[in-house]
Design a protein around this motif. Structure first.
Motif, PDB file in Angstrom:
ATOM      1  N   PRO A 133       0.816  -1.219   0.000  1.00 15.62           N
ATOM      2  CA  PRO A 133       0.000   0.000   0.000  1.00 15.62           C
ATOM      3  C   PRO A 133       0.847   1.265   0.000  1.00 15.62           C
ATOM      4  O   PRO A 133       1.888   1.341   0.655  1.00 15.62           O
ATOM      5  N   ALA A 134       0.383   2.266  -0.737  1.00 19.78           N
ATOM      6  CA  ALA A 134       1.069   3.561  -0.742  1.00 19.78           C
ATOM      7  C   ALA A 134       0.904   4.254   0.604  1.00 19.78           C
ATOM      8  O   ALA A 134       1.763   5.026   1.027  1.00 19.78           O
ATOM      9  N   ILE A 135      -0.205   3.972   1.301  1.00 15.85           N
ATOM     10  CA  ILE A 135      -0.483   4.563   2.607  1.00 15.85           C
ATOM     11  C   ILE A 135      -0.373   3.484   3.679  1.00 15.85           C
ATOM     12  O   ILE A 135      -0.946   2.398   3.536  1.00 15.85           O
ATOM     13  N   GLU A 136       0.370   3.787   4.716  1.00 18.37           N
ATOM     14  CA  GLU A 136       0.537   2.860   5.833  1.00 18.37           C
ATOM     15  C   GLU A 136       0.243   3.595   7.141  1.00 18.37           C
ATOM     16  O   GLU A 136       0.214   4.828   7.187  1.00 18.37           O
ATOM     17  N   ASP A 137       0.045   2.824   8.196  1.00 19.70           N
ATOM     18  CA  ASP A 137      -0.001   3.401   9.531  1.00 19.70           C
ATOM     19  C   ASP A 137       1.344   4.082   9.790  1.00 19.70           C
ATOM     20  O   ASP A 137       2.404   3.489   9.582  1.00 19.70           O
ATOM     21  N   ALA A 138       1.310   5.320  10.229  1.00 19.42           N
ATOM     22  CA  ALA A 138       2.561   6.065  10.434  1.00 19.42           C
ATOM     23  C   ALA A 138       3.479   5.360  11.417  1.00 19.42           C
ATOM     24  O   ALA A 138       4.711   5.412  11.286  1.00 19.42           O
ATOM     25  N   GLN A 139       2.915   4.673  12.404  1.00 14.61           N
ATOM     26  CA  GLN A 139       3.730   3.958  13.379  1.00 14.61           C
ATOM     27  C   GLN A 139       4.557   2.869  12.713  1.00 14.61           C
ATOM     28  O   GLN A 139       5.699   2.604  13.114  1.00 14.61           O
ATOM     29  N   ASP A 141      -3.537   7.776  12.307  1.00 14.77           N
ATOM     30  CA  ASP A 141      -2.318   8.509  11.997  1.00 14.77           C
ATOM     31  C   ASP A 141      -1.667   7.796  10.809  1.00 14.77           C
ATOM     32  O   ASP A 141      -1.141   6.680  10.950  1.00 14.77           O
ATOM     33  N   LEU A 142      -1.728   8.410   9.634  1.00 12.76           N
ATOM     34  CA  LEU A 142      -1.327   7.746   8.394  1.00 12.76           C
ATOM     35  C   LEU A 142      -0.123   8.442   7.761  1.00 12.76           C
ATOM     36  O   LEU A 142       0.182   9.594   8.058  1.00 12.76           O
ATOM     37  N   ALA A 143       0.548   7.725   6.863  1.00  9.78           N
ATOM     38  CA  ALA A 143       1.694   8.298   6.162  1.00  9.78           C
ATOM     39  C   ALA A 143       1.853   7.618   4.811  1.00  9.78           C
ATOM     40  O   ALA A 143       1.503   6.441   4.640  1.00  9.78           O
ATOM     41  N   LEU A 144       2.377   8.366   3.847  1.00  6.87           N
ATOM     42  CA  LEU A 144       2.733   7.810   2.539  1.00  6.87           C
ATOM     43  C   LEU A 144       4.102   7.152   2.640  1.00  6.87           C
ATOM     44  O   LEU A 144       5.009   7.692   3.287  1.00  6.87           O
ATOM     45  N   ARG A 145       4.261   5.986   2.013  1.00  8.04           N
ATOM     46  CA  ARG A 145       5.548   5.286   2.068  1.00  8.04           C
ATOM     47  C   ARG A 145       6.653   6.158   1.473  1.00  8.04           C
ATOM     48  O   ARG A 145       6.450   6.814   0.449  1.00  8.04           O
ATOM     49  N   PHE A 146       7.820   6.169   2.099  1.00 10.56           N
ATOM     50  CA  PHE A 146       8.948   6.971   1.632  1.00 10.56           C
ATOM     51  C   PHE A 146       9.996   6.115   0.936  1.00 10.56           C
ATOM     52  O   PHE A 146      10.905   6.638   0.299  1.00 10.56           O
ATOM     53  N   ASP A 147       9.895   4.784   1.085  1.00  9.34           N
ATOM     54  CA  ASP A 147      10.720   3.861   0.308  1.00  9.34           C
ATOM     55  C   ASP A 147       9.949   2.552   0.209  1.00  9.34           C
ATOM     56  O   ASP A 147       8.796   2.468   0.648  1.00  9.34           O
ATOM     57  N   LEU A 148      10.565   1.522  -0.379  1.00  8.38           N
ATOM     58  CA  LEU A 148       9.889   0.241  -0.536  1.00  8.38           C
ATOM     59  C   LEU A 148      10.451  -0.828   0.394  1.00  8.38           C
ATOM     60  O   LEU A 148       9.891  -1.916   0.490  1.00  8.38           O
ATOM     61  N   THR A 149      11.556  -0.525   1.064  1.00 10.85           N
ATOM     62  CA  THR A 149      12.216  -1.514   1.913  1.00 10.85           C
ATOM     63  C   THR A 149      11.512  -1.674   3.253  1.00 10.85           C
ATOM     64  O   THR A 149      11.287  -2.798   3.723  1.00 10.85           O
ATOM     65  N   VAL A 150      11.147  -0.572   3.886  1.00 11.17           N
ATOM     66  CA  VAL A 150      10.451  -0.659   5.177  1.00 11.17           C
ATOM     67  C   VAL A 150       9.093  -1.350   5.028  1.00 11.17           C
ATOM     68  O   VAL A 150       8.768  -2.254   5.819  1.00 11.17           O
ATOM     69  N   PRO A 151       8.262  -0.987   4.030  1.00  7.71           N
ATOM     70  CA  PRO A 151       7.018  -1.743   3.836  1.00  7.71           C
ATOM     71  C   PRO A 151       7.259  -3.222   3.558  1.00  7.71           C
ATOM     72  O   PRO A 151       6.450  -4.069   3.954  1.00  7.71           O
ATOM     73  N   LEU A 152       8.373  -3.549   2.883  1.00  2.45           N
ATOM     74  CA  LEU A 152       8.697  -4.957   2.633  1.00  2.45           C
ATOM     75  C   LEU A 152       8.963  -5.681   3.951  1.00  2.45           C
ATOM     76  O   LEU A 152       8.502  -6.813   4.149  1.00  2.45           O
ATOM     77  N   ALA A 153       9.711  -5.037   4.841  1.00  2.08           N
ATOM     78  CA  ALA A 153      10.002  -5.657   6.134  1.00  2.08           C
ATOM     79  C   ALA A 153       8.705  -5.948   6.889  1.00  2.08           C
ATOM     80  O   ALA A 153       8.534  -7.025   7.478  1.00  2.08           O
TER      81      ALA A 153
END
Length: 450
Positions: free
Chosen positions: A45-51, A74-86
């Motif tokens: 997802p482009a949007i994730e929980d900011a936490q 509390d939401l945020a747009l992903r700033f890279d693809l590595t953290v969402p992958l983790a």
């Protein structure tokens, strides 16, 4: 109602169809190359929980993230693809087969100052290999081979994959009694290409609070140059003084030894002790790739080994290694440098079917017959004059126009015009399809080396 002037936000790229077609061609090569090494496609997802995104917190990441409230969330747009992958791997651990290999080509968002070649919304093209508990060094050697084949697929020969190992740097700084400052030192050294050794030395002394003699030793160490064998031989002179350093040298040697087996010529990779990567989560091999004839572009592909990134989401040890290509920035600078091949076709179709005074149904049937043969075909349905129809074909830069008039319809044929040469033949629909397929010019490099 007052008119609103159309505009695009600063730091966001919009391309005209021809340029978008060139970018899509680059994505196609990336997908094909990544898939050829057994990587599965993934999107998050482009949007994730900011936490989730800010589990590590602090630094430039938190300053640059697009963060907003929606109700109680509390939401945020992903700033890279590595953290969402983790997060993804931790969440789906029981459903995945390890080592898990994925590629992802998606947009990310950073609220940094927009400037030439730097964007707030941009595509990254990533590959990562995630292990369960362990991940063999062979994977760290395979990554440069994939980088090599990606850039060869783009049509490039003169590029260099620069390789180092963070354990070598961390171990060396420990030898200098600077272990506690190793992260700050590496982030400073990572600026070497941009600001030069004198300014790096000044930052080491003034910001990192390092003695002048120690700063000089650091600059002397990272300045070791020569062939890969010569640099590795120089590193052996430091062995036996720090266990982590010794481990890093052994890993770097293993990567270099295996690169040949993966088909990477030595002229396309180099051991470079200045490569540190500014992100703290890298723990082993690190990579940066540069175009030799365009050093001003900087790194066009970077990444490395990480061991603890998923630790914020799970107690399982999930080490990984990966690389990222800042695709939007790379495309922008290549276009700016006139390095994109203008001869590559960018039309949305291979053939444009033009009804010439006949009913729409036969023309639609002809278009469908050509599509069935494997062609991309557009049917022009507007009731306009012949000159306007041909002007439309020219503006789209379609390779072939297929004309269907009453004479062709009566004879069971169609006329095929090569828009580049002006040559026109009258043939059956099957012959038209074969003729177009045989004469389509779709090959050639995306990028021209000058």
């Amino acid at each position: 109602m007052s008119m609103i002037k159309p505009r695009t936000l600063s730091g966001f790229m919009e391309l005209l169809p021809g340029k978008q077609a060139q970018l899509e061609r680059m994505m196609e090569i990336l997908r094909k190359t990544y898939a050829s090494y057994g990587f599965a496609a993934l999107d998050t997802p482009a949007i994730e929980d900011a936490q989730i995104l800010l589990a590590k917190g602090g630094g430039d990441t938190e300053k640059q993230i697009y963060r907003f409230q929606k109700g109680d969330h509390d939401l945020a747009l992903r700033f890279d693809l590595t953290v969402p992958l983790a997060k993804y791997v931790a969440l789906h651990y029981n459903e995945l087969a390890f080592p898990f290999r994925r590629y992802q080509i998606s947009k990310v968002y950073r609220g940094e100052r927009a400037q030439r070649g730097r964007f707030r919304e941009f595509y990254q093209a990533d590959i990562d290999i995630i292990g369960d508990g362990k991940l063999d060094i062979l994977n760290e050697a395979e990554i440069p081979a994939i980088i090599y084949n990606v850039f060869r697929g783009f049509g490039l020969n003169r590029f260099q994959i620069r390789v180092n190992n963070r354990k070598i740097l961390t171990g060396f700084y420990a030898m200098q009694d600077l272990a506690e400052k190793s992260g700050d030192i590496m982030r400073t050294v990572d600026k070497l290409d941009k600001i030069g050794p004198e300014k790096v030395r000044m930052l080491l002394i003034e910001e990192c609070q390092i003695a002048e003699a120690a700063a000089d030793q650091i600059l002397k160490f990272i300045a070791i140059r020569g062939t890969n064998a010569q640099v590795l031989a120089a590193l052996e002179g430091y062995l036996g003084r720090n266990e982590l350093f010794d481990q890093g040298v052994a890993e770097l040697k293993a990567v270099c030894e295996n690169l040949g087996a993966f088909g990477v010529p030595e002229e396309n990779f180099a051991v470079d002790l200045t490569i540190a990567r500014g992100l703290d989560y890298y723990t082993g091999t690190v990579y940066e790739t540069t175009l030799l004839d365009h050093p001003e572009i900087g790194s066009v592909c970077s990444g490395g080994r990480y061991d603890n990134l998923a630790g914020y989401y799970t107690d399982k040890q999930l080490p990984g290694v990966g690389i990222s290509i800042g695709l939007t920035r790379l495309f922008y600078v290549l276009d700016e440098q006139n390095l994109l091949n203008p001869a590559l076709p960018t039309a949305p179709c291979d053939a444009l079917v033009l009804p010439m005074g006949v009913e729409a149904a036969p023309a639609a049937a002809l278009a469908q017959q050509l599509r069935s043969a494997g062609l991309r075909v557009q049917l022009y349905g507007e009731n306009k004059k012949f000159k306007q129809k041909m002007a439309y074909a020219d503006k789209l830069a379609v390779p072939f126009a297929v004309l269907l008039g009453s004479d062709e319809l009566e004879a069971g044929k169609c006329s095929v015009k090569n828009m580049a040469t002006g040559q026109q033949i009258t043939v059956t629909p099957d012959e038209a399809a074969r003729h177009i397929l045989q004469n389509l010019s779709i090959n050639g490099p995306i990028i021209l080396e000058k």
